[in-house]
Design a protein around this motif. Sequence first.
Motif, PDB file in Angstrom:
ATOM      1  N   GLY A   1     -30.354  -3.439 -37.871  1.00 32.74           N
ATOM      2  CA  GLY A   1     -30.125  -2.023 -38.267  1.00 32.74           C
ATOM      3  C   GLY A   1     -31.180  -1.407 -38.955  1.00 32.74           C
ATOM      4  N   GLN A   2     -31.041  -0.078 -39.186  1.00 29.04           N
ATOM      5  CA  GLN A   2     -32.123   0.632 -39.632  1.00 29.04           C
ATOM      6  C   GLN A   2     -32.389   0.250 -41.188  1.00 29.04           C
ATOM      7  N   GLN A   3     -33.796   0.151 -41.475  1.00 32.44           N
ATOM      8  CA  GLN A   3     -34.147  -0.223 -42.607  1.00 32.44           C
ATOM      9  C   GLN A   3     -34.253   1.059 -43.556  1.00 32.44           C
ATOM     10  N   PHE A   4     -33.669   1.207 -44.780  1.00 36.35           N
ATOM     11  CA  PHE A   4     -33.501   2.348 -45.517  1.00 36.35           C
ATOM     12  C   PHE A   4     -34.637   2.379 -46.951  1.00 36.35           C
ATOM     13  N   GLY A   5     -34.800   1.043 -47.051  1.00 34.40           N
ATOM     14  CA  GLY A   5     -35.521   0.611 -48.409  1.00 34.40           C
ATOM     15  C   GLY A   5     -36.424  -0.427 -48.140  1.00 34.40           C
ATOM     16  N   GLU A   6     -36.943  -0.907 -49.468  1.00 35.77           N
ATOM     17  CA  GLU A   6     -37.779  -2.337 -49.705  1.00 35.77           C
ATOM     18  C   GLU A   6     -37.014  -2.975 -50.542  1.00 35.77           C
ATOM     19  N   GLY A   7     -37.363  -4.292 -50.317  1.00 35.33           N
ATOM     20  CA  GLY A   7     -36.771  -5.335 -51.407  1.00 35.33           C
ATOM     21  C   GLY A   7     -35.255  -5.360 -51.153  1.00 35.33           C
ATOM     22  N   GLU A   8     -34.543  -5.005 -49.972  1.00 37.87           N
ATOM     23  CA  GLU A   8     -33.169  -5.178 -49.910  1.00 37.87           C
ATOM     24  C   GLU A   8     -32.829  -6.574 -49.863  1.00 37.87           C
ATOM     25  N   CYS A   9     -31.488  -6.838 -50.720  1.00 37.34           N
ATOM     26  CA  CYS A   9     -30.887  -8.034 -50.943  1.00 37.34           C
ATOM     27  C   CYS A   9     -29.437  -7.640 -50.828  1.00 37.34           C
ATOM     28  N   ALA A  10     -28.697  -8.352 -50.009  1.00 35.42           N
ATOM     29  CA  ALA A  10     -27.390  -8.107 -49.933  1.00 35.42           C
ATOM     30  C   ALA A  10     -26.522  -9.392 -49.724  1.00 35.42           C
ATOM     31  N   GLY A  11     -25.133  -9.456 -50.433  1.00 36.91           N
ATOM     32  CA  GLY A  11     -24.470 -10.409 -49.866  1.00 36.91           C
ATOM     33  C   GLY A  11     -23.032  -9.974 -50.039  1.00 36.91           C
ATOM     34  N   ARG A  28     -22.276  -6.378 -51.774  1.00 36.26           N
ATOM     35  CA  ARG A  28     -23.039  -6.064 -52.952  1.00 36.26           C
ATOM     36  C   ARG A  28     -24.404  -6.532 -53.025  1.00 36.26           C
ATOM     37  N   GLY A  29     -25.456  -6.001 -53.566  1.00 37.58           N
ATOM     38  CA  GLY A  29     -26.762  -6.180 -53.407  1.00 37.58           C
ATOM     39  C   GLY A  29     -27.862  -5.349 -54.535  1.00 37.58           C
ATOM     40  N   THR A  30     -29.132  -5.352 -53.953  1.00 34.92           N
ATOM     41  CA  THR A  30     -30.218  -4.479 -54.562  1.00 34.92           C
ATOM     42  C   THR A  30     -30.916  -3.970 -53.590  1.00 34.92           C
ATOM     43  N   ALA A  31     -31.586  -3.056 -53.980  1.00 35.87           N
ATOM     44  CA  ALA A  31     -32.473  -2.457 -52.757  1.00 35.87           C
ATOM     45  C   ALA A  31     -33.597  -1.592 -53.766  1.00 35.87           C
ATOM     46  N   GLY A  32     -34.962  -1.410 -52.944  1.00 33.66           N
ATOM     47  CA  GLY A  32     -35.844  -0.516 -53.859  1.00 33.66           C
ATOM     48  C   GLY A  32     -36.494   0.448 -52.806  1.00 33.66           C
ATOM     49  N   GLN A  33     -37.019   1.462 -53.259  1.00 34.85           N
ATOM     50  CA  GLN A  33     -37.832   2.394 -52.479  1.00 34.85           C
ATOM     51  C   GLN A  33     -36.664   3.121 -51.515  1.00 34.85           C
ATOM     52  N   VAL A  34     -35.389   3.179 -51.954  1.00 42.02           N
ATOM     53  CA  VAL A  34     -34.452   3.828 -50.939  1.00 42.02           C
ATOM     54  C   VAL A  34     -34.904   5.182 -50.837  1.00 42.02           C
ATOM     55  N   ASP A  35     -34.695   6.050 -49.599  1.00 46.45           N
ATOM     56  CA  ASP A  35     -34.991   7.242 -49.119  1.00 46.45           C
ATOM     57  C   ASP A  35     -33.679   7.573 -48.405  1.00 46.45           C
ATOM     58  N   LEU A  36     -32.988   8.611 -49.015  1.00 46.94           N
ATOM     59  CA  LEU A  36     -31.554   9.081 -48.293  1.00 46.94           C
ATOM     60  C   LEU A  36     -31.834   9.663 -47.137  1.00 46.94           C
ATOM     61  N   ARG A  37     -33.081  10.336 -46.917  1.00 50.18           N
ATOM     62  CA  ARG A  37     -33.324  10.875 -45.539  1.00 50.18           C
ATOM     63  C   ARG A  37     -33.500   9.808 -44.446  1.00 50.18           C
ATOM     64  N   ARG A  38     -33.727   8.511 -44.671  1.00 55.92           N
ATOM     65  CA  ARG A  38     -33.698   7.438 -43.758  1.00 55.92           C
ATOM     66  C   ARG A  38     -32.276   7.036 -43.634  1.00 55.92           C
ATOM     67  N   LEU A  39     -31.298   7.260 -44.162  1.00 54.10           N
ATOM     68  CA  LEU A  39     -29.926   6.699 -43.935  1.00 54.10           C
ATOM     69  C   LEU A  39     -29.271   7.004 -42.613  1.00 54.10           C
ATOM     70  N   PRO A  40     -28.622   6.560 -41.967  1.00 52.28           N
ATOM     71  CA  PRO A  40     -27.940   6.780 -40.819  1.00 52.28           C
ATOM     72  C   PRO A  40     -27.240   7.980 -40.992  1.00 52.28           C
ATOM     73  N   ALA A  41     -26.936   9.082 -40.013  1.00 53.85           N
ATOM     74  CA  ALA A  41     -26.231  10.225 -40.277  1.00 53.85           C
ATOM     75  C   ALA A  41     -24.755   9.972 -40.630  1.00 53.85           C
ATOM     76  N   SER A  42     -24.431   8.742 -39.988  1.00 61.20           N
ATOM     77  CA  SER A  42     -22.875   8.413 -40.098  1.00 61.20           C
ATOM     78  C   SER A  42     -22.580   8.281 -41.358  1.00 61.20           C
ATOM     79  N   THR A  43     -23.564   7.968 -42.237  1.00 62.56           N
ATOM     80  CA  THR A  43     -23.259   7.732 -43.794  1.00 62.56           C
ATOM     81  C   THR A  43     -22.809   8.954 -44.566  1.00 62.56           C
ATOM     82  N   ARG A  44     -23.204  10.123 -43.983  1.00 68.02           N
ATOM     83  CA  ARG A  44     -22.876  11.551 -44.543  1.00 68.02           C
ATOM     84  C   ARG A  44     -23.630  11.620 -45.834  1.00 68.02           C
ATOM     85  N   ALA A  45     -24.684  11.228 -45.902  1.00 65.40           N
ATOM     86  CA  ALA A  45     -25.614  11.026 -47.322  1.00 65.40           C
ATOM     87  C   ALA A  45     -26.416  12.328 -47.227  1.00 65.40           C
TER      88      ALA A  45
END
Length: 213
Positions: A1-11, A28-45
């Motif tokens: 998948g496309q990476q949208f941030g750094e230090g991602e951790c999900a379970g 559930r998880g954590t993430a750092g340095q997330v840029d909404l512009r890098r999220l897939p268009a399908s998320t509608r963010a």
Amino acid sequence: GQQFGEGECAGGLIVLPEGRRAVSYDLRGTAGQVDLRRLPASTRAPALDTVLTIADYHVQGVGTEASGSATLDRSLVEGATLAMGTVVAFDTRAEPLTYSAKGTIAGLDVRRLGQALDIQALDDERYGGRVNGDFDVHAAGTSLEELQLSARGTLSDSAMWGTHVPEMSFTAGIAESALTLDVKGAFDQLNPAVLLERKALDGNVNGTVDATL
């Protein structure tokens, strides 16, 4: 998948598609340095310039329809700083999508935010300035025509529309492309020429206000 941030951790749980059934997930998880512009268009963010540090998130959905919430550490949104402990939530399954946020912000330029969200009504130099304070916002829709928004909070050391606000409480609502605003508190450095766009009224007004606009 496309990476949208750094230090991602999900379970959590992901159910792969079978037949016509779309992929479903509950993570559930954590993430750092997330840029909404890098999220897939399908998320509608919204395509906002962000550096989000997410201390905890929970997202669940089926296919492109999802809902979730997140608690932030100190983060940036269009140049403004969101304090640690700010909570955001969204639901793209609703039509129009719904979202909310509660926390504290510093250095918000409302005009810049309006430009990023393509809300032409906010693309006015009088909305330029800085907004600081706490807020609690609930909204549905992104375009001005469909936007239904309610907000409350307290501003501190803020400046906009040619006015400085040491401290002022507010409640606001947007519906049918119209804004209703209740404000109570002190103001200074108010220039009527800026507020009313009439140069002949240039001046400096200080006082208190308790009004519905």
